[in-house]
Design an enzyme around this catalytic site. Structure first.
Site, PDB file in Angstrom:
ATOM      1  N   LYS A  27       0.862  -1.189   0.000  1.00 43.29           N
ATOM      2  CA  LYS A  27       0.000   0.000   0.000  1.00 43.29           C
ATOM      3  C   LYS A  27       0.889   1.228   0.000  1.00 43.29           C
ATOM      4  CE  LYS A  27      -4.319  -1.481   1.909  1.00 43.29           C
ATOM      5  NZ  LYS A  27      -4.297  -2.177   3.194  1.00 43.29           N
ATOM      6  N   HIS A  79       0.335   6.960   2.814  1.00 42.12           N
ATOM      7  CA  HIS A  79      -0.460   8.175   2.638  1.00 42.12           C
ATOM      8  C   HIS A  79      -0.535   8.984   3.921  1.00 42.12           C
ATOM      9  CE1 HIS A  79      -4.065   6.638   4.615  1.00 42.12           C
ATOM     10  NE2 HIS A  79      -3.787   5.490   4.029  1.00 42.12           N
ATOM     11  N   HIS A  91      -0.924   7.929   7.577  1.00 39.82           N
ATOM     12  CA  HIS A  91       0.154   7.329   8.367  1.00 39.82           C
ATOM     13  C   HIS A  91       1.179   8.357   8.854  1.00 39.82           C
ATOM     14  CE1 HIS A  91      -1.065   3.189   7.499  1.00 39.82           C
ATOM     15  NE2 HIS A  91      -0.216   2.850   8.443  1.00 39.82           N
TER      16      HIS A  91
HETATM   17  N1  ARG Z   1      -0.398  -1.856  10.130  1.00 37.99           N
HETATM   18  C1  ARG Z   1      -1.424  -1.392  11.002  1.00 37.99           C
HETATM   19  C2  ARG Z   1      -2.253  -0.322  10.306  1.00 37.99           C
HETATM   20  O1  ARG Z   1      -1.767   0.320   9.394  1.00 37.99           O
HETATM   21  C3  ARG Z   1      -0.883  -0.786  12.258  1.00 37.99           C
HETATM   22  C4  ARG Z   1      -0.132  -1.736  13.133  1.00 37.99           C
HETATM   23  C5  ARG Z   1       0.078  -1.160  14.485  1.00 37.99           C
HETATM   24  N2  ARG Z   1       0.876  -1.978  15.351  1.00 37.99           N
HETATM   25  C6  ARG Z   1       0.470  -3.084  15.936  1.00 37.99           C
HETATM   26  N3  ARG Z   1       1.323  -3.741  16.656  1.00 37.99           N
HETATM   27  N4  ARG Z   1      -0.772  -3.514  15.832  1.00 37.99           N
HETATM   28  O2  ARG Z   1      -3.391  -0.113  10.661  1.00 37.99           O
END
Ligand code: ARG
Length: 575
Positions: A134, A137, A140
């Site tokens: 992805k 954007h 984040h």
């Molecule tokens: N990749 C996930 C997202 O973009 C966030 C992960 C956050 N960290 C975790 N340990 N759950 O929504």
């Protein structure tokens, strides 16, 4: 400043002993220091001691106590004490305050506010945590910048920090992506366009799957192949990962963000057995409609069960987070593990934190969800579906470009315009992101972010550059003996007050996981410096005055630079 406060606490302690000899259990200097308040109005002094705290022990009204103490405090070099109602108000001796504060700031250089508070302690920070295939954007941005700032703040306070990018690299979507690539992809295009092309393929898959549902099965088969470690599947999957990381790295480079670990969800794939075994052994796992869950006493906690395994035995996001927490505890023995993730995931974190608690690990208390609000762009909420996606790399590059235009107008003769434009443009974005308390929703607007007036990144950086410019011009005067009485005016004193509070602000920001505390602190510092600058002659003052005001300028410059560093911004010396 901590030691000013402490000295006042000691004064009160000894005044209490003088006024009330023989009374038992009088509070210690330390306790008294804890009671000291910062009065709401400047007319009420620099510190106030609320005497009602002692009424009960002394069987006396607060005004009576305040007036007795006022008579007993005598330390003109440090402060003056006056009774006002039930308060004992302290007015610092301005010259002494100026000298002490400047000595403290200047001795520390750019490490003013740093400490050994966290010595021997480890903080893990899980932030940014992007999703493979992805594009990066604007949604984040907050996790990335809040995480980066907290990391610097904890480092500064002496903690060992571990910055973890918990990659979103697990799930059936990667099977679909492989399927799409095999059908319609082309190696050279993917290699060249990176994530953009992967996204196109993924969208295409969904369009085609609507017409031809058999594709979904094909996608699942490819995901199974990843799970089983099939060679072709793994090599494509790893390639997609590399491409994503290559693209994101450009953004991290622009932002100056770094990580110690990129162990993401896939990393824990072979560490699930332990989670399942432990949950079983502790009798926490129950079957519900074929799935394995941990019941969380919904009646009591309001939380639905935490799903651990799907019907087909596949793990879930929460399962992988539990595995990651156990692994991190073993690997890093953290004192705290922070998860900088949007507040929408609140339930997810509360649920699996509860599972850790039920497993009997006392360190569930050290797991913290550092939540933040939503970001919109020029008043438009972000949605991939409606096409309002703002890619971070484009945003940052156009920030740089817009900053360059402004610089070309304002300072055409500047030498390294390009470099400064990068620092100012990117800084403006970071500042806008970290300005408000993290839980607030924010709207990103170019006009606001890039303005040189008001509370913005460019304003703060410009103030730093102004200090640098004053100091450059001062070089011709050489060493002069400072006359601290020159810093007795309200403007200098206000700036000194801001400086003296800086170290506590750093701690406060860490305690509350709140970078905006630093953003606010550095902004107030700049406002105070600019007032001081407009109200006082600096370079053309008398030598003793000049030396004192230059020292104050240097102290302000250092603290602003440090504050900027702690929120993740650079501090150009000319702009
Ligand atoms: N990749 C996930 C997202 O973009 C966030 C992960 C956050 N960290 C975790 N340990 N759950 O929504």
């Amino acid at each position: 400043m901590m030691d000013m406060k402490q000295s006042i606490g000691e004064l009160i302690e000894s005044a209490l002993q003088d006024c009330y000899p023989g009374v038992e259990n009088l509070p210690s200097a330390q306790e008294v220091t804890g009671y000291l308040e910062i009065p709401p109005e400047k007319e009420m002094g620099d510190y106030a001691f609320p005497c009602f705290k002692l009424s009960r022990a002394l069987h006396m009204g607060p005004p009576q106590i305040a007036s007795a103490l006022a008579g007993a405090v005598s330390a003109p070099h440090l402060c003056e004490a006056k009774q006002q109602g039930g308060y004992l108000n302290f007015f610092l001796n301005r010259d002494n305050f100026a000298q002490k504060t400047l000595e403290a700031v200047l001795a520390a250089g750019e490490r003013y506010g740093a400490s050994e508070l966290g010595k021997g302690k480890t903080v893990c920070l899980d932030f940014s945590s992007i999703n493979i295939a992805k594009r990066f954007h604007i949604g984040h941005l907050s996790t990335t910048m809040i995480g980066q700032s907290l990391r610097r703040i904890y480092d500064f306070l002496g903690y060992r920090t571990v910055a973890i990018n918990h990659l979103g690299d697990w799930g059936t979507q990667f099977g679909k992506l492989i399927c799409a690539y095999k059908l319609w992809g082309d190696q050279a295009t993917v290699e060249q366009k990176g994530v953009e092309e992967l996204t196109r393929l993924y969208v295409l898959f969904h369009e085609e799957a609507e017409k031809n549902p058999a594709l979904e099965d094909e996608g699942r088969r490819w995901f199974k192949a990843i799970e089983d470690g099939d060679e072709e599947a793994m090599s494509l999957f790893n390639w997609f990962k590399e491409l994503t990381l290559r693209d994101t790295q450009r953004v991290y480079d622009l932002l100056g963000v770094t990580f110690d670990s990129y162990n993401g969800e896939a990393f824990y794939n072979d560490k699930m057995g332990r989670v399942i075994d432990e949950l079983k052994a502790k009798n926490l796992l129950t079957l519900s409609e074929g799935a394995s869950i941990v019941d969380l006493d919904e009646e009591k906690t309001g939380m639905p069960p935490c799903l651990i395994l799907k019907k087909d035995g596949a793990t879930l996001y929460a399962t992988r987070d539990i595995a990651a927490a156990l692994w991190r505890k073993d690997e890093y023995d953290f004192d705290k593990c922070l998860y900088v993730v949007a507040y929408q995931q609140d339930l997810h974190f509360r649920q699996w934190f509860k599972v850790i608690e039920k497993m009997g690990y006392p360190w569930y208390k050290d797991l913290v969800h550092v939540a933040f609000g939503m970001i919109s762009y020029e008043g438009q909420s972000l949605s991939t579906r409606k096409g309002h996606v703002v890619y971070l790399e484009e945003l940052l590059l156009s920030a740089k470009e817009k900053a360059l235009k402004i610089i070309e107008e304002k300072s055409p003769e500047l030498e390294n315009k390009d470099e400064v434009a990068r620092q100012v443009g990117i800084g403006a974005v970071i500042y806008a992101d970290l300005q408000a308390g993290r839980i607030k929703d924010i709207d990103f607007s170019w006009d606001r972010a890039l303005s040189f007036d008001g509370e913005t990144g460019p304003y703060v950086q410009y103030t730093h550059a102004r200090c640098c410019s004053v100091l450059r011009k001062a070089a011709e005067y050489g060493e002069e003996e400072p006359d601290y009485t020159a810093l007795g005016d309200d403007y200098a004193q206000e700036l000194l007050r801001q400086l003296s509070r800086f170290p506590e602000a750093v701690k406060d920001a860490a305690d509350r996981y709140e970078p905006s505390v630093m953003t606010r602190t550095v902004t107030e510092l700049c406002k105070a410096y600019n007032k001081f600058y407009y109200e006082n002659r600096i370079l053309n003052a008398e030598p003793g005055e000049r030396a004192a005001r230059l020292r104050l300028t240097l102290a302000a410059k250092n603290a602003i630079k440090t504050g900027l560093y702690l929120i993740g911004m650079e501090a150009p010396e000319r702009m």
